[in-house]
Design a protein around this motif. Structure first.
Motif, short mmCIF file in Angstrom:
data_model
loop_
_atom_site.label_atom_id
_atom_site.label_comp_id
_atom_site.label_asym_id
_atom_site.label_seq_id
_atom_site.Cartn_x
_atom_site.Cartn_y
_atom_site.Cartn_z
N GLU A 67 21.51 -1.05 5.71
CA GLU A 67 21.71 -1.42 4.31
C GLU A 67 21.12 -2.77 3.97
OE1 GLU A 67 25.81 -1.07 3.34
OE2 GLU A 67 25.86 1.12 3.56
N ASP A 68 21.00 -3.65 4.97
CA ASP A 68 20.41 -4.97 4.71
C ASP A 68 18.94 -4.87 4.33
OD1 ASP A 68 22.69 -6.55 5.14
OD2 ASP A 68 22.40 -6.49 7.31
N HIS A 69 18.30 -3.75 4.70
CA HIS A 69 16.89 -3.55 4.35
C HIS A 69 16.72 -2.44 3.32
CE1 HIS A 69 15.86 -5.89 8.03
NE2 HIS A 69 14.81 -6.22 7.30
N ALA A 70 17.77 -2.13 2.56
CA ALA A 70 17.65 -1.13 1.51
C ALA A 70 16.73 -1.61 0.41
CB ALA A 70 19.04 -0.83 0.93
N GLY A 97 18.23 1.99 3.84
CA GLY A 97 17.26 1.17 4.54
C GLY A 97 16.25 1.96 5.34
N GLY A 98 16.15 3.26 5.10
CA GLY A 98 15.25 4.11 5.87
C GLY A 98 13.98 4.46 5.13
N ALA A 99 12.93 4.73 5.89
CA ALA A 99 11.65 5.20 5.36
C ALA A 99 10.98 6.03 6.44
CB ALA A 99 10.76 4.05 4.93
N SER A 100 10.15 6.98 6.03
CA SER A 100 9.47 7.83 7.01
C SER A 100 8.13 8.28 6.46
CB SER A 100 10.33 9.05 7.36
OG SER A 100 10.57 9.85 6.22
N GLY A 101 7.29 8.78 7.37
CA GLY A 101 5.99 9.26 6.96
C GLY A 101 5.29 9.96 8.10
N GLN A 102 3.99 10.25 7.92
CA GLN A 102 3.20 10.98 8.89
C GLN A 102 2.20 10.06 9.59
OE1 GLN A 102 3.59 14.41 9.70
NE2 GLN A 102 5.47 13.94 8.58
N VAL A 103 2.00 10.30 10.88
CA VAL A 103 1.02 9.56 11.66
C VAL A 103 -0.34 10.23 11.48
CG1 VAL A 103 0.36 8.76 13.96
CG2 VAL A 103 2.79 8.95 13.35
N PRO A 104 -1.36 9.52 11.02
CA PRO A 104 -2.67 10.15 10.81
C PRO A 104 -3.35 10.49 12.12
CG PRO A 104 -2.82 7.79 10.42
CD PRO A 104 -1.36 8.10 10.61
N GLU A 111 1.12 -0.83 12.63
CA GLU A 111 1.68 -2.11 12.26
C GLU A 111 2.49 -1.93 10.98
OE1 GLU A 111 -0.40 -6.20 12.49
OE2 GLU A 111 -0.52 -5.65 10.36
N ALA A 112 3.70 -2.44 10.97
CA ALA A 112 4.56 -2.33 9.80
C ALA A 112 4.89 -3.72 9.28
CB ALA A 112 5.85 -1.59 10.16
N LYS A 113 4.76 -3.88 7.97
CA LYS A 113 5.11 -5.14 7.31
C LYS A 113 6.25 -4.87 6.33
CE LYS A 113 0.26 -6.58 7.42
NZ LYS A 113 -0.27 -5.27 7.88
N VAL A 114 7.35 -5.55 6.51
CA VAL A 114 8.54 -5.35 5.68
C VAL A 114 8.75 -6.59 4.82
CG1 VAL A 114 11.00 -4.81 5.68
CG2 VAL A 114 9.55 -3.98 7.55
N VAL A 115 9.01 -6.37 3.54
CA VAL A 115 9.17 -7.50 2.62
C VAL A 115 10.06 -7.06 1.46
CG1 VAL A 115 7.15 -6.92 1.23
CG2 VAL A 115 7.91 -9.29 1.33
N ASP A 116 10.75 -8.03 0.84
CA ASP A 116 11.47 -7.74 -0.39
C ASP A 116 10.47 -7.28 -1.44
OD1 ASP A 116 13.88 -8.48 0.65
OD2 ASP A 116 13.85 -10.51 -0.16
N CYS A 117 10.78 -6.19 -2.13
CA CYS A 117 9.89 -5.72 -3.19
C CYS A 117 9.96 -6.67 -4.38
CB CYS A 117 10.29 -4.31 -3.65
SG CYS A 117 10.12 -3.04 -2.40
N PRO A 118 8.81 -6.99 -4.99
CA PRO A 118 8.85 -7.84 -6.18
C PRO A 118 9.50 -7.09 -7.33
CG PRO A 118 6.65 -6.97 -5.83
CD PRO A 118 7.45 -6.58 -4.62
N GLU A 119 10.15 -7.82 -8.22
CA GLU A 119 10.83 -7.18 -9.34
C GLU A 119 9.83 -6.51 -10.27
OE1 GLU A 119 13.36 -9.98 -11.20
OE2 GLU A 119 14.63 -10.28 -9.44
N GLU A 120 8.64 -7.09 -10.36
CA GLU A 120 7.59 -6.49 -11.15
C GLU A 120 6.38 -6.29 -10.25
OE1 GLU A 120 6.78 -8.82 -14.55
OE2 GLU A 120 8.84 -8.80 -15.30
N GLU A 121 5.60 -5.29 -10.56
CA GLU A 121 4.48 -4.93 -9.69
C GLU A 121 3.50 -6.08 -9.50
OE1 GLU A 121 1.01 -1.50 -9.37
OE2 GLU A 121 2.56 -1.41 -10.92
N ASP A 122 3.30 -6.91 -10.52
CA ASP A 122 2.32 -7.97 -10.41
C ASP A 122 2.97 -9.31 -10.05
OD1 ASP A 122 1.92 -8.79 -13.96
OD2 ASP A 122 3.69 -8.39 -12.73
#
Length: 316
Positions: A67-70, A97-104, A111-122
């Motif tokens: 939940e800390d990374h939700a 706090g979960g995410a998933s996807g496919q390995v190409p 490499e995974a980079k985790v960051v707080d999402c900005p409130e606005e896209e820009d």
């Protein structure tokens, strides 16, 4: 995400590379006829722990930050055996706090980079951390000892937690199976990548800018005697202990047990060799073989212990 019970509840870990390199040497351990997957977790100081799982056979991956990374943004980048980028995608974690996807196809590293999402896209303004200790903060001058405090410096940057590793072990000549994690303060994914790129390319001893905290940096190479593990950090190790396959192999820096300690530039290095006999591997079809590494360490350049774990499973 559901991780192996061998990792459940274990916080005294550090990802010391891909700990089953030797298990793939000379046997069909990582072929499509069986399965191969790696999983683990890392718990850096003052950063919520993150777990991950990558299946080379099924071609999928999972990231679980709790939940800390939700509702965090995660950029995952895949590269081939030559280091060329295959593809990348940016995901947002769900409420758990979960995410998933496919390995190409053709990917050998991620490499995974985790960051707080900005409130606005820009927007590049980092969300409030709610008073979390700031490892990049400045020391209050004139105060020494336990009373010495750090305070956050308002900026238009965000903190990126970055982790990288091979998908499955490689026994190729020269393969070091580099595994790393950083906490980076930057304005964007691109800037964070540019800050750590010289460290990844230059390796141990490379100067580290103030906006980058090295959380872990280790390699694992296959050899006739077993697996050569090298873990290195800027500064000086205050303690370092390691356990492989539930006591099959142990190492401890304080006593000098199974360790070699030396310096390269401003980095401190702990090196060890895990004997081939201590790896779990075999030829029986359908049998799952598992190898896991566990360790903990602190350094004079970190503000608490790093704890993490890695487990690699395969069957023929």
């Amino acid at each position: 995400m559901s991780t192996s019970t061998k990792l459940s509840g274990r916080r005294s870990r550090v990802m010391l590379g891909i700990l089953s390199v030797v298990a793939c040497v000379g046997i069909a351990a990582c072929t499509a006829s069986g399965h191969a997957e790696g999983e683990g977790e890392i718990d850096p100081p003052f950063v919520p722990p993150i777990k991950w799982k990558v299946s080379a056979t099924l071609g999928d991956y999972e990231i679980d930050g709790g939940e800390d990374h939700a509702n965090k943004c995660v950029k995952v980048t895949w590269t081939d055996a030559e280091g060329a980028e295959i593809s990348s995608e940016t995901l947002e974690t769900d409420g758990s706090g979960g995410a998933s996807g496919q390995v190409p196809a053709g990917a050998v590293r991620w490499e995974a980079k985790v960051v707080d999402c900005p409130e606005e896209e820009d927007s590049s303004v980092r969300k409030s951390s709610g008073g979390m200790f700031d490892p990049f903060g400045q020391v209050v001058q004139g105060v020494q000892g336990p009373q010495q405090q750090r305070y956050a410096v308002p900026t238009n940057t965000r903190e990126f937690f970055i982790y990288g590793a091979p998908i499955v072990p490689s026994q190729a000549d020269g393969a070091d199976n580099l595994t790393y994690s950083f906490l980076v303060r930057a304005k964007s994914y691109a800037q964070a990548e540019n800050l750590i790129a010289p460290i990844i390319a230059g390796g141990v001893g490379t100067p580290v800018p103030p906006s980058v905290k090295v959380i872990s940096f280790s390699t694992m190479e296959a050899g006739l005697a077993g697996g050569r593990v090298m873990s290195a950090m800027p500064g000086t190790y205050q303690d370092f202990s390691f356990d492989f396959n539930n006591g099959a192999f142990t190492a401890d820096l304080a006593s000098g047990h199974n360790t070699i300690n030396y310096q390269i530039g401003s980095w401190d290095v702990v090196e060890m060799v895990i004997p081939l006999a201590d790896f779990d591997f075999g030829f029986a079809p359908g049998v799952t073989y598992s190898n896991e590494g566990s360790a903990t360490f602190t350094t004079d350049s970190l503000f608490g212990p790093v704890t993490a774990g890695y487990n690699f499973n395969y069957s023929n």
